[in-house]
Design a protein around this motif. Structure first.
Motif, PDB file in Angstrom:
ATOM      1  N   MET A  13       0.846  -1.193   0.000  1.00  0.00           N
ATOM      2  CA  MET A  13       0.000   0.000   0.000  1.00  0.00           C
ATOM      3  C   MET A  13       0.876   1.235   0.000  1.00  0.00           C
ATOM      4  O   MET A  13       1.836   1.328   0.748  1.00  0.00           O
ATOM      5  CB  MET A  13      -0.910   0.002   1.237  1.00  0.00           C
ATOM      6  CG  MET A  13      -1.826   1.210   1.325  1.00  0.00           C
ATOM      7  SD  MET A  13      -2.930   1.110   2.763  1.00  0.00           S
ATOM      8  CE  MET A  13      -1.758   1.312   4.093  1.00  0.00           C
ATOM      9  N   ASN A  49      -4.820   7.138   0.372  1.00  0.00           N
ATOM     10  CA  ASN A  49      -4.115   5.860   0.373  1.00  0.00           C
ATOM     11  C   ASN A  49      -4.608   4.988  -0.774  1.00  0.00           C
ATOM     12  O   ASN A  49      -5.813   4.952  -1.063  1.00  0.00           O
ATOM     13  CB  ASN A  49      -4.340   5.115   1.691  1.00  0.00           C
ATOM     14  CG  ASN A  49      -3.901   5.943   2.891  1.00  0.00           C
ATOM     15  OD1 ASN A  49      -2.891   6.641   2.816  1.00  0.00           O
ATOM     16  ND2 ASN A  49      -4.655   5.872   3.970  1.00  0.00           N
ATOM     17  N   TYR A  99      -4.953   1.071  -2.208  1.00  0.00           N
ATOM     18  CA  TYR A  99      -4.973  -0.302  -1.710  1.00  0.00           C
ATOM     19  C   TYR A  99      -5.492  -1.212  -2.818  1.00  0.00           C
ATOM     20  O   TYR A  99      -6.149  -0.761  -3.767  1.00  0.00           O
ATOM     21  CB  TYR A  99      -5.824  -0.416  -0.443  1.00  0.00           C
ATOM     22  CG  TYR A  99      -7.270   0.014  -0.601  1.00  0.00           C
ATOM     23  CD1 TYR A  99      -7.633   1.355  -0.533  1.00  0.00           C
ATOM     24  CD2 TYR A  99      -8.277  -0.928  -0.818  1.00  0.00           C
ATOM     25  CE1 TYR A  99      -8.947   1.749  -0.682  1.00  0.00           C
ATOM     26  CE2 TYR A  99      -9.594  -0.548  -0.957  1.00  0.00           C
ATOM     27  CZ  TYR A  99      -9.933   0.800  -0.893  1.00  0.00           C
ATOM     28  OH  TYR A  99     -11.237   1.186  -1.039  1.00  0.00           O
TER      29      TYR A  99
END
Length: 424
Positions: free
Chosen positions: A1, A14, A16
């Motif tokens: 990640m 973020n 992912y």
């Protein structure tokens, strides 16, 4: 990640991995209550975005909707601006709209209107409600006195509706009025402040109506119908001759005359459905039917138009509904005239120079107390609260039981005596 760092207070985006491919989430921490730093922060996460740009857009929306500083930098509209826009978009009954505008004009906009919407926090609302309870009245004669808990609760409910719309418009992420720290008046407090009801006793009703008829009081028939049906003031004024079923000995409550007071549009009368929103049928006794027939003949003697099916039973001579507040004032005058007549009779009976016995005077009551009198007398005669609920048009029986709880202990004692007699 992987993580893309942003400036402090801006949150982070973020990336992912999922079975469907790479996704992005926005994450930040924001104050629980901007006005209360000790309340701490809460974690905000939004995910599932297919591009970093989508996540960033959502992040900006969250920060704009929650951060007071950011909102001000972007020139966010004030709560007062939003209230004006929200009210303009409503499509409700005119009396409801007039009530909303009055609450907003007197009790919301002056204190909260200059704030940006995110600044309307639970702590701000709680402080506002306490100030209203202390000195929130704005009427001409009692400005600065305490505002009732019932009115403050109405203000809270209205603010809650406004902020819910602001959430839907993505202007804020939460409704501050729904937070426990907003602390509106509790239902218990509202109930405790309710004014006491003052029903007449049966002999007092008889004395007043006897005086009214003998004195030639032009409203005698209206007072008699009000106490014999338990109808609300506006419902009595909204009765038309078509509502009277002489075969079934019933009268239908289909409409109510209300006074609409609007700061912008002025004052006028409106005819709307009954308070419950539904029509109801009230059974009448033979004496009430005879009374209404006598009144109809009197109206017809003035003009046949006043006795047609669509004519108002207690309308004016031009067949328009009477003004509700004037109708109430006329009742007050009738009661005072009756009391003066009773005082004079008591003084005459006592003789010159001797104190008169004034215990038999009818008490001063409001017109609405005739409705309470109707219900109380029926309860005292053992009539089922369910029947009384139907006659009064209450939405549910709990309202009836709550209002007339003062009669229930007497009913309990009577029930115990009846059971004892059966088992003796």
């Amino acid at each position: 990640m992987t993580t893309r760092k942003r400036q402090a207070g801006d949150g982070s985006i973020n990336a992912y991995t999922t079975q469907a491919g790479t996704r992005y989430r926005f994450e930040t921490r924001l104050p629980v209550d901007p006005d209360n730093p000790d309340a701490g922060t809460k974690r905000i996460v939004r995910g599932g975005f297919t591009t970093r740009t989508e996540a960033a857009t959502e992040g900006r929306r969250i920060l704009t909707g929650t951060s007071t500083t950011t909102a001000r930098k972007k020139g966010a509209a004030t709560f007062g601006d939003f209230i004006t826009k929200w009210l303009a978009g409503l499509d409700l009954a005119e009396i409801t709209m007039a009530g909303y505008r009055k609450l907003a004009r007197l009790h919301i906009t002056p204190a909260l209107g200059a704030l940006t919407i995110p600044k309307v926090t639970p702590t701000t609302l709680a402080k506002h409600y306490r100030e209203l309870e202390a000195h929130g009245r704005k009427d001409a004669t009692r400005t600065g006195q305490a505002l009732s808990a019932n009115t403050v609760l109405k203000v809270h409910v209205l603010i809650g509706q406004m902020l819910e719309a602001a959430v839907s418009d993505n202007l804020v992420t939460r409704n501050a009025a729904r937070h426990k720290d907003a602390r509106p008046p509790s239902p218990k407090t509202v109930r405790a402040q309710k004014p006491e009801i003052h029903p007449w006793e049966s002999e007092q009703v008889k004395a007043f109506l006897a005086w009214s008829k003998q004195a030639g009081d032009g409203r005698y028939w209206a007072w008699a119908v009000a106490v014999r049906t338990g109808a609300r003031r506006g419902e009595v004024l909204g009765l038309q001759w078509r509502d009277l079923d002489q075969t079934a000995s019933t009268i239908s409550i289909r409409r109510s005359v209300v006074l609409v007071k609007d700061h912008q549009q002025g004052e006028h009368l409106a005819v709307k459905p009954p308070k419950s929103g539904k029509s109801r049928v009230i059974a009448l006794d033979a004496a009430t039917m005879k009374l209404l027939q006598e009144w109809k003949l009197q109206r017809a003697s003035l003009s046949l138009e006043l006795a047609t099916p669509g004519a108002y039973v207690f309308g004016d001579l031009s067949n328009k509904p009477q003004h509700p507040e004037r109708f109430s004032r006329q009742f007050q005058r009738s009661v005072e005239q009756c009391r003066r007549a009773q005082m004079q009779a008591a003084q005459k009976a006592a003789g010159e120079g001797r104190p008169a016995d004034l215990t038999g005077l009818v008490p001063t009551v409001r017109l609405h107390d005739l409705r309470h009198t109707h219900a109380t007398l029926l309860l005292q005669q053992g009539v089922s609260p369910k029947v009384i609920q139907e006659r009064l048009g209450h939405a549910n029986i709990s309202i009836t039981l709550d209002i007339y709880s003062h009669v229930l202990p007497t009913m309990q004692a009577s029930a115990a005596d009846l059971l004892a007699a059966v088992l003796a």
